[in-house]
Design a protein around this motif. Sequence first.
Motif, PDB file in Angstrom:
ATOM      1  N   ASP A  10      31.114  26.630  38.345  1.00 48.15           N
ATOM      2  CA  ASP A  10      32.712  26.015  37.632  1.00 48.15           C
ATOM      3  C   ASP A  10      33.359  27.596  36.656  1.00 48.15           C
ATOM      4  O   ASP A  10      32.511  28.880  37.561  1.00 48.15           O
ATOM      5  N   ARG A  11      34.564  27.788  36.915  1.00 42.72           N
ATOM      6  CA  ARG A  11      35.395  29.233  36.891  1.00 42.72           C
ATOM      7  C   ARG A  11      34.427  29.947  35.514  1.00 42.72           C
ATOM      8  O   ARG A  11      34.129  31.198  35.850  1.00 42.72           O
ATOM      9  N   GLU A  12      33.726  29.353  34.696  1.00 44.11           N
ATOM     10  CA  GLU A  12      33.238  30.216  33.314  1.00 44.11           C
ATOM     11  C   GLU A  12      32.016  30.979  34.294  1.00 44.11           C
ATOM     12  O   GLU A  12      32.157  31.820  34.653  1.00 44.11           O
ATOM     13  N   LEU A  19      32.031  39.650  36.468  1.00 42.77           N
ATOM     14  CA  LEU A  19      31.839  40.738  35.827  1.00 42.77           C
ATOM     15  C   LEU A  19      30.189  41.159  36.163  1.00 42.77           C
ATOM     16  O   LEU A  19      30.793  42.538  35.236  1.00 42.77           O
ATOM     17  N   ARG A  20      29.668  41.333  35.959  1.00 44.81           N
ATOM     18  CA  ARG A  20      27.856  41.616  35.974  1.00 44.81           C
ATOM     19  C   ARG A  20      28.476  41.651  37.182  1.00 44.81           C
ATOM     20  O   ARG A  20      28.062  43.300  37.174  1.00 44.81           O
ATOM     21  N   VAL A  48      38.247  28.270  42.808  1.00 45.97           N
ATOM     22  CA  VAL A  48      39.590  29.501  42.136  1.00 45.97           C
ATOM     23  C   VAL A  48      40.318  29.836  43.704  1.00 45.97           C
ATOM     24  O   VAL A  48      39.887  29.297  44.546  1.00 45.97           O
ATOM     25  N   ASP A  49      41.100  30.579  43.198  1.00 44.00           N
ATOM     26  CA  ASP A  49      42.515  30.544  43.947  1.00 44.00           C
ATOM     27  C   ASP A  49      41.881  32.807  44.543  1.00 44.00           C
ATOM     28  O   ASP A  49      42.377  33.046  44.199  1.00 44.00           O
ATOM     29  N   GLY A  50      40.973  32.505  45.442  1.00 53.01           N
ATOM     30  CA  GLY A  50      40.335  33.373  46.346  1.00 53.01           C
ATOM     31  C   GLY A  50      40.056  34.578  45.664  1.00 53.01           C
ATOM     32  O   GLY A  50      39.506  34.691  44.105  1.00 53.01           O
ATOM     33  N   ARG A  51      40.329  36.136  46.180  1.00 51.60           N
ATOM     34  CA  ARG A  51      39.243  37.024  45.478  1.00 51.60           C
ATOM     35  C   ARG A  51      40.958  37.284  44.375  1.00 51.60           C
ATOM     36  O   ARG A  51      40.539  37.596  42.798  1.00 51.60           O
ATOM     37  N   ASP A  52      42.372  37.324  44.285  1.00 53.93           N
ATOM     38  CA  ASP A  52      42.973  36.882  43.877  1.00 53.93           C
ATOM     39  C   ASP A  52      43.510  36.374  42.037  1.00 53.93           C
ATOM     40  O   ASP A  52      43.139  37.219  41.452  1.00 53.93           O
ATOM     41  N   LEU A  57      41.020  35.863  36.540  1.00 53.98           N
ATOM     42  CA  LEU A  57      39.959  35.600  35.364  1.00 53.98           C
ATOM     43  C   LEU A  57      39.204  36.588  34.773  1.00 53.98           C
ATOM     44  O   LEU A  57      38.980  37.035  32.888  1.00 53.98           O
ATOM     45  N   LEU A  58      38.484  38.022  35.497  1.00 51.40           N
ATOM     46  CA  LEU A  58      38.296  38.883  34.390  1.00 51.40           C
ATOM     47  C   LEU A  58      39.240  39.289  34.195  1.00 51.40           C
ATOM     48  O   LEU A  58      39.253  39.767  33.164  1.00 51.40           O
TER      49      LEU A  58
END
Length: 202
Positions: A10-12, A19-20, A48-52, A57-58
């Motif tokens: 999931d997105r979380e 982030l890690r 997610v919409d790719g790397r961007d 999200l970060l």
Amino acid sequence: MGRPRNPLLDRERITSTALRLVDTQGEFSVPQIARTLGVQTASVYHHVDGRDGIVELLRERVCDAIDGETLGLEPWDAAMEAWARSYRSAFAAHPRVIPLLMTSPVRAPKVLAQYEHAVGRLLDAGFALPDVMPVIIALENLVLGSALDLAAPETMWELADETATPRLARALGAIPEGRADQAFELALTGYLAHVRTLLDVS
């Protein structure tokens, strides 16, 4: 086989994993996230919409730690000072994410809402419209630079021959403990003093 009770992805989980990776190595890739989570790369793209999209999200995750309530303090300069301190603290916890976020446009709605609040606070205080974004951007430059400084090595200047730079050697020897915090306080005080003059002429 039945579906797992807890979804594998999931997105979380994607955000936490990214982030890690950034905290550890200063970068991430979608395939790395997939390998870490034990899924196919294509599965990550379903969430997610790719790397961007992951970068945003970060941004949301790190900025969640900024106390937006500080912008409601009175007077306006107390609000900006408290916001700067909270902003610095949030990014000091993840300094290696700063280059990623500063080279990507801000799109996250929650983050844009905080900028909206900051803009409104300055306009309500009487700042001229053309001054508002430079005031905010200058604060960000100060805060993010200081957050990086907090993560820097304690010794940033290595003198092979002190006799070649004797005044620098003496100045370095006189640096008090907590140099990053002292430099931040100096910069923040100077920033606020100048910004107050902008309000005086608006």
